[in-house]
Design an enzyme around this catalytic site. Structure first.
Site, PDB file in Angstrom:
ATOM      1  CG  ASP A  74      -0.242  -0.014   2.735  1.00 49.04           C
ATOM      2  OD1 ASP A  74       0.605  -0.762   2.746  1.00 49.04           O
ATOM      3  OD2 ASP A  74      -0.548   0.729   3.523  1.00 49.04           O
ATOM      4  CG  ASP A 102       6.958   4.224   2.197  1.00 51.28           C
ATOM      5  OD1 ASP A 102       7.201   2.994   2.693  1.00 51.28           O
ATOM      6  OD2 ASP A 102       6.302   5.306   3.164  1.00 51.28           O
ATOM      7  CD  GLU A 132       4.141   0.540   6.950  1.00 55.23           C
ATOM      8  OE1 GLU A 132       4.839   1.035   7.833  1.00 55.23           O
ATOM      9  OE2 GLU A 132       3.795   1.457   5.815  1.00 55.23           O
ATOM     10  CD  GLU A 133       2.852   3.949   4.171  1.00 50.14           C
ATOM     11  OE1 GLU A 133       3.018   4.626   5.312  1.00 50.14           O
ATOM     12  OE2 GLU A 133       3.722   4.062   3.587  1.00 50.14           O
ATOM     13  CG  HIS A 335       4.452   9.115   4.168  1.00 51.08           C
ATOM     14  ND1 HIS A 335       4.048   8.892   5.404  1.00 51.08           N
ATOM     15  CD2 HIS A 335       4.808   7.833   3.711  1.00 51.08           C
ATOM     16  CE1 HIS A 335       3.982   7.740   5.838  1.00 51.08           C
ATOM     17  NE2 HIS A 335       4.297   6.982   4.696  1.00 51.08           N
TER      18      HIS A 335
END
Length: 363
Positions: A74, A102, A132-133, A335
């Site tokens: 993700d 990422d 995970e995020e 991010h």
């Protein structure tokens, strides 16, 4: 239509293909379908299973040791940074876009090795997981550990999060507490009739300001602890003396400290105040003395560094195995709208892991 991934292709091209399949947390199904389909059709020697939107694959060669490689599928929400964009060429090529660093570059390295590493020195497990995020309770590794715990076991775990292509060993633990002060409400025009809970929080803030963080050395790596106020709340109206104030404090602690010890230290620092633990996660020991970890460090050609933060390596370390971060790209770009990864980084990480894990690749 599920996109077709060529796992034997240049891992840079594989990264590009993964990035162009959007997979914001909770919406990984299309990418998980593509990863599962590719692993089933292109890696005949691997056992492949699906758990929700996590895809797992492993060898069963009966070797004396096992290495687990893990990466999340993700990404954070797209920020006007898809589809993929390229700049430069050759060794200077850079891939730009959501998920490049990422961590679809790391996922691509893992998928490429799953399809092309013919003679591993260790049995290998590949874990591609979801969510995970977002909040920790949604992390796909929770489901994997609950339903398929043996798929997380080995002598070393490598989480292919961005690490500037250096081995980031272990990780800090984290503890979040609320330190509460209480008072007595009164009209602010007659404040002497009350007791201001916000004023009573001054010693809490002073103790934080005077705190000297530990900088312990663990396995030859220098960690830097922290204790910071990350939030403060109190007050009910503009004309009322508040009867409660809450200071939220985050403590980051080194791998030589247990979760119980970290909590004890925080409670001692705020002795006399009401302290409530609201979130906690163990640190992960670097495990650099373990042979499998040393093999990876030697293959990387760089000195290992301490991971100053918490990552999913701690989930594996809690199962009694050393765990490290090792992947392409800078974590400082994660991010951000400017997220990007160098093609050379992706290829370098693939070759390092090939040298570390391949039976015929030691130099």
């Amino acid at each position: 239509m599920t996109p077709r991934l060529d796992l034997t292709a240049d891992p840079v091209e594989l990264t590009a293909a993964l990035v162009d399949v959007p997979s914001v947390s909770g919406s990984e199904a299309e990418l998980a379908d593509a990863v599962e389909g590719a692993l089933r059709s292109q890696t005949p020697g691997l056992e492949v299973v699906r758990s929700g939107n996590a895809v797992l694959a492993r060898t069963g060669l009966g070797l004396a040791s096992r290495v687990v490689l893990a990466g999340h599928l993700d990404t954070v929400p797209v920020n006007d940074n898809l589809p993929l964009r390229r700049s430069g060429s050759g060794d200077g090529e850079v891939l730009h876009g959501c998920g490049t660093v990422d961590m679809k570059g790391g996922d691509a390295v893992m998928l490429h090795l799953a399809a092309t590493l013919d003679r591993p020195r260790h049995d290998l497990t590949f874990v591609f997981y979801d969510c995970e995020e977002v909040s920790a309770d949604r992390n796909g590794l929770n489901r994997v550990e609950s339903e398929l715990p043996e798929w997380m076991d080995g002598q070393l775990a490598v989480v292919c999060e961005p690490s500037d292509a250096a081995v980031e060993a272990g990780c800090q633990g984290t503890l979040r507490v609320e330190v509460r002060t209480r008072g007595v409400r009164a009209h602010s025009a007659r404040a002497w009739m009350g007791d201001n809970a916000i004023h009573a929080a001054e010693p809490v803030l002073r103790r934080l300001a005077e705190y000297t963080p530990r900088r312990p050395e663990v396995d030859g790596l220098r960690f830097h602890e922290g204790l910071q106020a990350v939030g403060i709340s109190g007050g009910v109206a503009g004309n009322v003396v508040p009867d409660e104030c809450v200071v939220t404090v985050n403590h980051r602690f080194a791998p030589d400290t247990s979760l119980d010890e970290a909590e004890r230290r925080v409670r001692e620092l705020f002795d006399g105040f009401e302290v409530t633990v609201v979130d906690a996660a163990r640190a992960a020991h670097p495990g650099l003395a373990e042979e499998t970890t040393s093999e990876l460090v030697r293959a990387s050609g760089t000195s290992p560094v301490a991971k100053l933060g918490w990552t999913d390596v701690a989930r594996f370390a809690a199962r009694g195995m050393p765990a490290v971060n090792f992947g392409p790209g800078s974590p400082t770009l994660a991010h951000t709208q400017q997220e990007n990864v160098a093609a050379a980084d992706i290829r370098h990480c693939a070759e390092v892991l090939r040298r570390a894990l391949g039976a015929d690749e030691r130099g």
